[in-house]
Design a protein around this motif. Structure first.
Motif, short mmCIF file in Angstrom:
data_model
loop_
_atom_site.label_atom_id
_atom_site.label_comp_id
_atom_site.label_asym_id
_atom_site.label_seq_id
_atom_site.Cartn_x
_atom_site.Cartn_y
_atom_site.Cartn_z
N UNK A 14 0.84 -1.20 0.00
CA UNK A 14 0.00 0.00 0.00
C UNK A 14 0.87 1.25 0.00
N UNK A 15 1.87 1.30 0.88
CA UNK A 15 2.77 2.45 0.91
C UNK A 15 3.48 2.62 -0.43
N UNK A 16 3.92 1.52 -1.01
CA UNK A 16 4.60 1.58 -2.32
C UNK A 16 3.68 2.17 -3.39
N UNK A 17 2.43 1.69 -3.43
CA UNK A 17 1.47 2.18 -4.43
C UNK A 17 1.18 3.66 -4.26
N UNK A 18 1.12 4.10 -3.01
CA UNK A 18 0.80 5.50 -2.73
C UNK A 18 2.02 6.41 -2.81
N UNK A 19 3.21 5.82 -2.97
CA UNK A 19 4.43 6.61 -3.08
C UNK A 19 4.85 7.23 -1.76
N UNK A 20 4.54 6.56 -0.67
CA UNK A 20 4.88 7.05 0.66
C UNK A 20 6.06 6.24 1.19
N UNK A 21 7.10 6.93 1.65
CA UNK A 21 8.24 6.21 2.20
C UNK A 21 7.94 5.79 3.63
N UNK A 22 8.70 4.81 4.09
CA UNK A 22 8.54 4.35 5.46
C UNK A 22 8.87 5.47 6.44
N UNK A 23 9.87 6.27 6.13
CA UNK A 23 10.25 7.39 7.00
C UNK A 23 9.12 8.42 7.09
N UNK A 24 8.51 8.73 5.95
CA UNK A 24 7.39 9.68 5.94
C UNK A 24 6.24 9.17 6.80
N UNK A 25 5.92 7.88 6.63
CA UNK A 25 4.81 7.31 7.40
C UNK A 25 5.14 7.28 8.89
N UNK A 26 6.38 6.98 9.23
CA UNK A 26 6.79 6.96 10.63
C UNK A 26 6.60 8.34 11.26
N UNK A 27 6.98 9.38 10.55
CA UNK A 27 6.82 10.74 11.07
C UNK A 27 5.35 11.10 11.25
N UNK A 28 4.53 10.79 10.24
CA UNK A 28 3.11 11.14 10.29
C UNK A 28 2.37 10.37 11.39
N UNK A 29 2.77 9.13 11.62
CA UNK A 29 2.06 8.29 12.59
C UNK A 29 2.67 8.36 13.98
N UNK A 31 5.25 6.80 14.97
CA UNK A 31 5.75 5.48 15.31
C UNK A 31 7.22 5.41 14.89
N UNK A 32 7.94 4.46 15.45
CA UNK A 32 9.36 4.34 15.10
C UNK A 32 9.55 3.81 13.69
N UNK A 33 10.67 4.13 13.10
CA UNK A 33 11.00 3.63 11.77
C UNK A 33 11.11 2.11 11.80
N UNK A 34 11.59 1.58 12.90
CA UNK A 34 11.71 0.13 13.04
C UNK A 34 10.34 -0.54 13.01
N UNK A 35 9.37 0.04 13.70
CA UNK A 35 8.01 -0.51 13.70
C UNK A 35 7.42 -0.49 12.29
N UNK A 36 7.60 0.62 11.59
CA UNK A 36 7.06 0.73 10.22
C UNK A 36 7.75 -0.28 9.32
N UNK A 37 9.05 -0.46 9.47
CA UNK A 37 9.77 -1.44 8.67
C UNK A 37 9.23 -2.84 8.92
N UNK A 38 8.97 -3.17 10.18
CA UNK A 38 8.41 -4.48 10.51
C UNK A 38 7.02 -4.63 9.90
N UNK A 39 6.20 -3.59 9.99
CA UNK A 39 4.87 -3.63 9.40
C UNK A 39 4.92 -3.86 7.89
N UNK A 40 5.92 -3.30 7.24
CA UNK A 40 6.03 -3.39 5.79
C UNK A 40 6.60 -4.73 5.31
N UNK A 41 7.39 -5.38 6.15
CA UNK A 41 8.12 -6.55 5.68
C UNK A 41 7.76 -7.87 6.35
N UNK A 42 7.01 -7.83 7.43
CA UNK A 42 6.63 -9.06 8.13
C UNK A 42 5.13 -9.27 7.97
N UNK A 43 4.77 -10.19 7.10
CA UNK A 43 3.35 -10.43 6.80
C UNK A 43 2.57 -10.93 8.01
#
Length: 74
Positions: A14-29, A31-43
């Motif tokens: 979803x983030x890829x389709x919307x063109x949103x980076x993990x860092x951008x989402x972490x700042x907006x939410x 949440x930590x960059x590590x949490x966002x990375x886990x959300x993006x890569x661990x199904x």
């Protein structure tokens, strides 16, 4: 994206389709960059209710029709 990760989660795609980076989402939410990375890569990752609330508040600003079950097996 210049790379394709077949193991990317629904949330990550979803983030890829919307063109949103993990860092951008972490700042907006807030949440930590590590949490966002886990959300993006661990199904199989299931966020806590507090984390899910933060995630969905940002996602709803992007697409009001999205629900938690669109991203996570909850």
């Amino acid at each position: 994206m210049w790379w394709k990760n077949p193991k990317r989660s629904k949330f990550g795609r979803f983030l890829d389709r919307e063109g949103i980076t993990q860092n951008e989402f972490a700042e907006k939410s807030q949440l930590s960059k590590r949490t966002i990375s886990t959300l993006c890569n661990d199904r199989k990752y299931e966020p806590s209710p507090k984390t899910l609330k933060k995630i969905m508040s940002v996602i709803k600003r992007i697409d009001k029709n999205k629900q938690p079950h669109d991203f996570f097996d909850i």
